[in-house]
Design a protein around this motif. Structure first.
Motif, PDB file in Angstrom:
ATOM      1  N   ILE A  88       0.812  -1.221   0.000  1.00 34.86           N
ATOM      2  CA  ILE A  88       0.000   0.000   0.000  1.00 34.86           C
ATOM      3  C   ILE A  88       0.844   1.270   0.000  1.00 34.86           C
ATOM      4  CG2 ILE A  88      -1.985  -1.096   1.099  1.00 34.86           C
ATOM      5  CD1 ILE A  88      -1.129   0.265   3.719  1.00 34.86           C
ATOM      6  N   ALA A  89       2.161   1.139   0.164  1.00 34.42           N
ATOM      7  CA  ALA A  89       3.037   2.311   0.160  1.00 34.42           C
ATOM      8  C   ALA A  89       3.112   2.894  -1.249  1.00 34.42           C
ATOM      9  CB  ALA A  89       4.422   1.932   0.653  1.00 34.42           C
ATOM     10  N   PRO A  90       3.096   4.233  -1.360  1.00 35.78           N
ATOM     11  CA  PRO A  90       3.166   4.847  -2.690  1.00 35.78           C
ATOM     12  C   PRO A  90       4.488   4.577  -3.406  1.00 35.78           C
ATOM     13  CG  PRO A  90       2.705   6.490  -0.997  1.00 35.78           C
ATOM     14  CD  PRO A  90       2.913   5.197  -0.313  1.00 35.78           C
ATOM     15  N   LYS A  91       5.581   4.465  -2.650  1.00 32.08           N
ATOM     16  CA  LYS A  91       6.883   4.251  -3.282  1.00 32.08           C
ATOM     17  C   LYS A  91       7.731   3.359  -2.378  1.00 32.08           C
ATOM     18  CE  LYS A  91      10.626   6.781  -5.486  1.00 32.08           C
ATOM     19  NZ  LYS A  91      11.205   8.100  -5.753  1.00 32.08           N
ATOM     20  N   THR A  92       8.333   2.338  -2.965  1.00 31.41           N
ATOM     21  CA  THR A  92       9.206   1.439  -2.206  1.00 31.41           C
ATOM     22  C   THR A  92      10.493   1.215  -2.980  1.00 31.41           C
ATOM     23  OG1 THR A  92       8.259  -0.545  -3.216  1.00 31.41           O
ATOM     24  CG2 THR A  92       7.247   0.223  -1.169  1.00 31.41           C
ATOM     25  N   LYS A  93      11.526   0.782  -2.242  1.00 28.10           N
ATOM     26  CA  LYS A  93      12.806   0.447  -2.873  1.00 28.10           C
ATOM     27  C   LYS A  93      13.498  -0.579  -2.000  1.00 28.10           C
ATOM     28  CE  LYS A  93      17.136   2.361  -4.530  1.00 28.10           C
ATOM     29  NZ  LYS A  93      17.973   3.553  -4.644  1.00 28.10           N
TER      30      LYS A  93
ATOM     31  N   GLY B 141      12.600  -3.257  -0.578  1.00 30.08           N
ATOM     32  CA  GLY B 141      11.875  -3.736   0.591  1.00 30.08           C
ATOM     33  C   GLY B 141      11.651  -2.687   1.667  1.00 30.08           C
ATOM     34  N   TYR B 142      11.888  -1.412   1.356  1.00 30.33           N
ATOM     35  CA  TYR B 142      11.673  -0.320   2.307  1.00 30.33           C
ATOM     36  C   TYR B 142      10.715   0.697   1.708  1.00 30.33           C
ATOM     37  CZ  TYR B 142      15.703  -2.146   4.813  1.00 30.33           C
ATOM     38  OH  TYR B 142      16.557  -2.956   5.504  1.00 30.33           O
ATOM     39  N   VAL B 143      10.007   1.423   2.569  1.00 32.49           N
ATOM     40  CA  VAL B 143       9.130   2.491   2.122  1.00 32.49           C
ATOM     41  C   VAL B 143       9.982   3.732   1.911  1.00 32.49           C
ATOM     42  CG1 VAL B 143       7.167   3.953   2.753  1.00 32.49           C
ATOM     43  CG2 VAL B 143       7.163   1.536   3.379  1.00 32.49           C
ATOM     44  N   VAL B 144       9.835   4.394   0.772  1.00 32.29           N
ATOM     45  CA  VAL B 144      10.580   5.606   0.460  1.00 32.29           C
ATOM     46  C   VAL B 144       9.688   6.799   0.758  1.00 32.29           C
ATOM     47  CG1 VAL B 144      11.745   6.917  -1.355  1.00 32.29           C
ATOM     48  CG2 VAL B 144      11.873   4.413  -1.338  1.00 32.29           C
ATOM     49  N   VAL B 145      10.187   7.753   1.552  1.00 34.33           N
ATOM     50  CA  VAL B 145       9.422   8.945   1.895  1.00 34.33           C
ATOM     51  C   VAL B 145      10.245  10.192   1.571  1.00 34.33           C
ATOM     52  CG1 VAL B 145       8.089   7.815   3.709  1.00 34.33           C
ATOM     53  CG2 VAL B 145      10.231   8.925   4.280  1.00 34.33           C
ATOM     54  N   GLU B 146       9.564  11.306   1.417  1.00 38.28           N
ATOM     55  CA  GLU B 146      10.217  12.573   1.152  1.00 38.28           C
ATOM     56  C   GLU B 146      10.780  13.135   2.451  1.00 38.28           C
ATOM     57  OE1 GLU B 146       8.951  17.092  -0.111  1.00 38.28           O
ATOM     58  OE2 GLU B 146       7.718  15.425  -0.789  1.00 38.28           O
ATOM     59  N   LYS B 147      11.968  13.661   2.405  1.00 38.03           N
ATOM     60  CA  LYS B 147      12.555  14.290   3.588  1.00 38.03           C
ATOM     61  C   LYS B 147      11.755  15.531   3.907  1.00 38.03           C
ATOM     62  CE  LYS B 147      16.865  16.128   5.388  1.00 38.03           C
ATOM     63  NZ  LYS B 147      18.274  16.410   5.124  1.00 38.03           N
ATOM     64  N   GLY B 148      11.379  15.676   5.174  1.00 34.47           N
ATOM     65  CA  GLY B 148      10.563  16.812   5.586  1.00 34.47           C
ATOM     66  C   GLY B 148      11.290  18.132   5.429  1.00 34.47           C
ATOM     67  N   LYS B 149      10.546  19.186   5.091  1.00 32.28           N
ATOM     68  CA  LYS B 149      11.128  20.507   4.931  1.00 32.28           C
ATOM     69  C   LYS B 149      11.598  21.080   6.258  1.00 32.28           C
ATOM     70  CE  LYS B 149       8.324  21.359   0.899  1.00 32.28           C
ATOM     71  NZ  LYS B 149       7.215  22.070   0.315  1.00 32.28           N
ATOM     72  N   TRP B 150      11.079  20.564   7.376  1.00 33.65           N
ATOM     73  CA  TRP B 150      11.442  21.074   8.693  1.00 33.65           C
ATOM     74  C   TRP B 150      12.750  20.486   9.194  1.00 33.65           C
ATOM     75  CZ3 TRP B 150      11.849  16.859  11.742  1.00 33.65           C
ATOM     76  CH2 TRP B 150      11.146  15.723  11.353  1.00 33.65           C
ATOM     77  N   SER B 151      13.228  19.420   8.560  1.00 31.17           N
ATOM     78  CA  SER B 151      14.468  18.788   9.044  1.00 31.17           C
ATOM     79  C   SER B 151      15.661  19.310   8.265  1.00 31.17           C
ATOM     80  CB  SER B 151      14.361  17.273   8.921  1.00 31.17           C
ATOM     81  OG  SER B 151      14.228  16.903   7.566  1.00 31.17           O
ATOM     82  N   ASN B 152      16.813  19.142   8.849  1.00 37.72           N
ATOM     83  CA  ASN B 152      18.046  19.625   8.188  1.00 37.72           C
ATOM     84  C   ASN B 152      18.618  18.592   7.276  1.00 37.72           C
ATOM     85  OD1 ASN B 152      17.895  22.051   9.475  1.00 37.72           O
ATOM     86  ND2 ASN B 152      19.031  21.341  11.249  1.00 37.72           N
TER      87      ASN B 152
END
Length: 79
Positions: free
Chosen positions: A61-66, A68-79
């Protein structure tokens, strides 16, 4: 236009007034009553178990995987 300094000053005044009101209460002498019975709603500590299909279900159900892991966008609030 928003005047940030004015808002800060008003917020400080509100906090000071609220603090004065709280200080006027004598809470140490009052008993506390609970209208509900206290229950332990936590599960018992048994051996951990994992549904064997959990990983596959999450990855399906994850939109993007690589690899065997779920790929997420790095948050704009993090460095």
């Amino acid at each position: 236009m928003v005047d940030i300094e004015k808002i800060k000053k008003e917020a400080d005044e509100i906090i000071k007034e609220f603090s004065k009101v709280l200080e006027s209460f004598e809470l140490d002498e009052e008993e506390t009553y609970y209208i509900l019975d206290t229950k332990n709603v936590l599960r018992t500590d048994d051996e951990p178990s994992l549904d064997e299909n959990f990983r596959d279900d999450v990855l399906s159900i994850a939109p993007k995987t690589k690899d065997g892991y779920v790929v997420v966008e790095k948050g704009k609030w993090s460095n």
